[in-house]
Design a protein around this motif. Structure first.
Motif, PDB file in Angstrom:
ATOM      1  N   GLU A 124      -0.189   7.251   1.878  1.00  0.00           N
ATOM      2  CA  GLU A 124      -1.118   8.277   1.414  1.00  0.00           C
ATOM      3  C   GLU A 124      -0.764   9.677   1.936  1.00  0.00           C
ATOM      4  O   GLU A 124      -1.321  10.668   1.469  1.00  0.00           O
ATOM      5  CB  GLU A 124      -2.551   7.918   1.812  1.00  0.00           C
ATOM      6  CG  GLU A 124      -3.051   6.607   1.213  1.00  0.00           C
ATOM      7  CD  GLU A 124      -3.119   6.624  -0.319  1.00  0.00           C
ATOM      8  OE1 GLU A 124      -3.138   7.731  -0.902  1.00  0.00           O
ATOM      9  OE2 GLU A 124      -3.146   5.536  -0.922  1.00  0.00           O
ATOM     10  N   GLU A 169       0.847  -1.194   0.000  1.00  0.00           N
ATOM     11  CA  GLU A 169       0.000   0.000   0.000  1.00  0.00           C
ATOM     12  C   GLU A 169       0.883   1.243   0.000  1.00  0.00           C
ATOM     13  O   GLU A 169       1.841   1.333   0.773  1.00  0.00           O
ATOM     14  CB  GLU A 169      -0.889   0.019   1.242  1.00  0.00           C
ATOM     15  CG  GLU A 169      -1.961  -1.045   1.265  1.00  0.00           C
ATOM     16  CD  GLU A 169      -3.134  -0.710   0.350  1.00  0.00           C
ATOM     17  OE1 GLU A 169      -3.206   0.451  -0.111  1.00  0.00           O
ATOM     18  OE2 GLU A 169      -3.950  -1.604   0.094  1.00  0.00           O
ATOM     19  N   LYS A 195     -12.305   3.539 -12.890  1.00  0.00           N
ATOM     20  CA  LYS A 195     -12.451   4.555 -11.841  1.00  0.00           C
ATOM     21  C   LYS A 195     -13.240   3.988 -10.661  1.00  0.00           C
ATOM     22  O   LYS A 195     -12.891   4.223  -9.496  1.00  0.00           O
ATOM     23  CB  LYS A 195     -13.159   5.792 -12.391  1.00  0.00           C
ATOM     24  CG  LYS A 195     -12.282   6.691 -13.243  1.00  0.00           C
ATOM     25  CD  LYS A 195     -13.072   7.876 -13.781  1.00  0.00           C
ATOM     26  CE  LYS A 195     -13.600   8.755 -12.664  1.00  0.00           C
ATOM     27  NZ  LYS A 195     -14.323   9.933 -13.200  1.00  0.00           N
ATOM     28  N   ARG A 196     -14.305   3.260 -10.948  1.00  0.00           N
ATOM     29  CA  ARG A 196     -15.128   2.696  -9.880  1.00  0.00           C
ATOM     30  C   ARG A 196     -14.345   1.696  -9.040  1.00  0.00           C
ATOM     31  O   ARG A 196     -14.583   1.564  -7.835  1.00  0.00           O
ATOM     32  CB  ARG A 196     -16.354   2.009 -10.476  1.00  0.00           C
ATOM     33  CG  ARG A 196     -17.381   2.967 -11.081  1.00  0.00           C
ATOM     34  CD  ARG A 196     -18.440   2.203 -11.850  1.00  0.00           C
ATOM     35  NE  ARG A 196     -19.122   1.212 -11.036  1.00  0.00           N
ATOM     36  CZ  ARG A 196     -19.876   0.241 -11.529  1.00  0.00           C
ATOM     37  NH1 ARG A 196     -20.034   0.123 -12.834  1.00  0.00           N
ATOM     38  NH2 ARG A 196     -20.465  -0.619 -10.726  1.00  0.00           N
ATOM     39  N   TYR A 239      -4.429  -0.351 -10.036  1.00  0.00           N
ATOM     40  CA  TYR A 239      -4.442   1.100  -9.839  1.00  0.00           C
ATOM     41  C   TYR A 239      -3.397   1.491  -8.802  1.00  0.00           C
ATOM     42  O   TYR A 239      -2.673   2.474  -8.974  1.00  0.00           O
ATOM     43  CB  TYR A 239      -5.834   1.549  -9.393  1.00  0.00           C
ATOM     44  CG  TYR A 239      -5.955   3.036  -9.187  1.00  0.00           C
ATOM     45  CD1 TYR A 239      -6.246   3.883 -10.248  1.00  0.00           C
ATOM     46  CD2 TYR A 239      -5.762   3.600  -7.932  1.00  0.00           C
ATOM     47  CE1 TYR A 239      -6.352   5.254 -10.066  1.00  0.00           C
ATOM     48  CE2 TYR A 239      -5.866   4.968  -7.738  1.00  0.00           C
ATOM     49  CZ  TYR A 239      -6.158   5.791  -8.814  1.00  0.00           C
ATOM     50  OH  TYR A 239      -6.250   7.152  -8.625  1.00  0.00           O
ATOM     51  N   ARG A 240      -3.315   0.721  -7.727  1.00  0.00           N
ATOM     52  CA  ARG A 240      -2.320   1.000  -6.686  1.00  0.00           C
ATOM     53  C   ARG A 240      -0.901   0.915  -7.261  1.00  0.00           C
ATOM     54  O   ARG A 240      -0.048   1.756  -6.966  1.00  0.00           O
ATOM     55  CB  ARG A 240      -2.492   0.017  -5.535  1.00  0.00           C
ATOM     56  CG  ARG A 240      -1.571   0.296  -4.358  1.00  0.00           C
ATOM     57  CD  ARG A 240      -2.012  -0.481  -3.129  1.00  0.00           C
ATOM     58  NE  ARG A 240      -1.869  -1.918  -3.288  1.00  0.00           N
ATOM     59  CZ  ARG A 240      -2.873  -2.775  -3.271  1.00  0.00           C
ATOM     60  NH1 ARG A 240      -4.105  -2.357  -3.133  1.00  0.00           N
ATOM     61  NH2 ARG A 240      -2.650  -4.071  -3.404  1.00  0.00           N
ATOM     62  N   SER A 266     -11.047   1.789  -8.577  1.00  0.00           N
ATOM     63  CA  SER A 266      -9.726   2.319  -8.209  1.00  0.00           C
ATOM     64  C   SER A 266      -9.420   2.213  -6.719  1.00  0.00           C
ATOM     65  O   SER A 266      -8.256   2.088  -6.336  1.00  0.00           O
ATOM     66  CB  SER A 266      -9.592   3.770  -8.670  1.00  0.00           C
ATOM     67  OG  SER A 266     -10.539   4.599  -8.012  1.00  0.00           O
ATOM     68  N   THR A 267     -10.437   2.248  -5.877  1.00  0.00           N
ATOM     69  CA  THR A 267     -10.176   2.199  -4.435  1.00  0.00           C
ATOM     70  C   THR A 267      -9.757   0.812  -3.958  1.00  0.00           C
ATOM     71  O   THR A 267      -9.196   0.675  -2.869  1.00  0.00           O
ATOM     72  CB  THR A 267     -11.416   2.640  -3.648  1.00  0.00           C
ATOM     73  OG1 THR A 267     -12.533   1.810  -4.009  1.00  0.00           O
ATOM     74  CG2 THR A 267     -11.741   4.103  -3.929  1.00  0.00           C
ATOM     75  N   ILE A 268     -10.032  -0.217  -4.753  1.00  0.00           N
ATOM     76  CA  ILE A 268      -9.692  -1.586  -4.344  1.00  0.00           C
ATOM     77  C   ILE A 268      -8.768  -2.293  -5.330  1.00  0.00           C
ATOM     78  O   ILE A 268      -8.301  -3.393  -5.041  1.00  0.00           O
ATOM     79  CB  ILE A 268     -10.963  -2.440  -4.149  1.00  0.00           C
ATOM     80  CG1 ILE A 268     -11.781  -2.502  -5.444  1.00  0.00           C
ATOM     81  CG2 ILE A 268     -11.809  -1.904  -3.003  1.00  0.00           C
ATOM     82  CD1 ILE A 268     -12.952  -3.471  -5.381  1.00  0.00           C
ATOM     83  N   HIS A 290      -1.852  10.107  -7.429  1.00  0.00           N
ATOM     84  CA  HIS A 290      -3.291   9.819  -7.446  1.00  0.00           C
ATOM     85  C   HIS A 290      -4.014  10.781  -8.392  1.00  0.00           C
ATOM     86  O   HIS A 290      -4.891  10.375  -9.165  1.00  0.00           O
ATOM     87  CB  HIS A 290      -3.880   9.959  -6.034  1.00  0.00           C
ATOM     88  CG  HIS A 290      -3.826   8.716  -5.225  1.00  0.00           C
ATOM     89  ND1 HIS A 290      -4.534   7.576  -5.558  1.00  0.00           N
ATOM     90  CD2 HIS A 290      -3.154   8.423  -4.079  1.00  0.00           C
ATOM     91  CE1 HIS A 290      -4.302   6.638  -4.663  1.00  0.00           C
ATOM     92  NE2 HIS A 290      -3.475   7.116  -3.754  1.00  0.00           N
ATOM     93  N   ARG A 349       0.186  11.529  -3.354  1.00  0.00           N
ATOM     94  CA  ARG A 349      -1.020  12.324  -3.574  1.00  0.00           C
ATOM     95  C   ARG A 349      -1.052  12.888  -4.996  1.00  0.00           C
ATOM     96  O   ARG A 349      -2.090  12.870  -5.672  1.00  0.00           O
ATOM     97  CB  ARG A 349      -1.100  13.456  -2.545  1.00  0.00           C
ATOM     98  CG  ARG A 349      -1.352  12.976  -1.121  1.00  0.00           C
ATOM     99  CD  ARG A 349      -1.838  14.117  -0.246  1.00  0.00           C
ATOM    100  NE  ARG A 349      -0.841  15.176  -0.147  1.00  0.00           N
ATOM    101  CZ  ARG A 349       0.101  15.244   0.794  1.00  0.00           C
ATOM    102  NH1 ARG A 349       0.168  14.283   1.715  1.00  0.00           N
ATOM    103  NH2 ARG A 349       0.957  16.250   0.825  1.00  0.00           N
TER     104      ARG A 349
END
Length: 214
Positions: A97, A94, A122-123, A131-132, A125-127, A106, A103
């Motif tokens: 952040e 991870e 995009k939907r 993307y990470r 991207s948080t998981i 991102h 930042r």
């Protein structure tokens, strides 16, 4: 087929197959009597997949078990099975952040997805580990004083999208749903090094074309 034939056809020693059976990486064979079981082509295919993940992918047994659990979970739709199985593979840590470069990365990654119109990415991207990984790589470039923003990334992303279409087209030629999911797992383990090698070969070709061998 008996255990000896399964070993001969797969190239996996009998002792290793027994270990995979004990660890739940391979389903038990059909019991013929107290000491003998019979195996089929699905066992052979699964054995080759397990061997690839452990030998080629260098994955620990616990990770292989997790990946196979997603592969075999037919309560999920294809997209979720694919995503869950591939996301279970080793990923980058991870990102921090609180790091200013992270930042900024991102923001670059979000701008890239906007320019591409990749709403589903995009939907997720948080998981999404992918993307990470992108954020971590872009942050590393920025930390070294080099820009690698959305404008430069767009043509690369468009090429990768065409590659993804080819990947899924090839996956869909597999005869069963299980084989399609397994194909995707093998692609993540084996196909990515192939693509990396082709990228480097293409760089060598273009570099010598432009500048010669001297």
């Amino acid at each position: 087929m008996r255990l000896a034939e399964l070993s001969e056809r797969s190239g996996v020693p009998i002792a290793t197959i027994k270990y995979y059976l004990r660890e739940g990486l391979l389903a038990p064979g059909r019991q013929i009597n107290a000491r003998t079981a019979e195996y089929d082509e699905e066992h052979l295919r699964r054995l080759r997949l397990v061997r690839a993940m452990i030998q080629v992918g260098r994955l620990p047994v616990a990770t292989v078990r997790e990946v196979l659990g997603h592969v075999d979970d037919d309560s999920l739709g294809r997209a979720l099975r694919l995503g869950a199985a591939v996301w279970a593979l080793p990923q980058v840590p991870e990102p921090d952040e609180d790091d200013e470069y992270v930042r900024a990365a991102h923001q670059e990654a979000a701008a890239l997805l906007d320019r591409l119109g990749w709403e589903n990415a995009k939907r997720l991207s948080t998981i999404s580990p992918a993307y990470r990984s992108l954020v971590v790589a872009v942050a590393a470039f920025r930390r070294l004083g080099y820009g690698f923003g959305a404008e430069l990334l767009v043509p690369y992303a468009e090429l990768m999208y065409r590659t993804a279409v080819l990947d899924l087209d090839n996956m869909e030629t597999q005869p069963s749903e299980e084989e399609r999911i397994e194909w995707a797992i093998l692609g993540a383990i084996i196909n990515e090094p192939i693509l990396q090698s082709l990228h480097r070969l293409a760089q060598e070709e273009e570099t010598t074309r432009r500048y010669g061998f001297e």
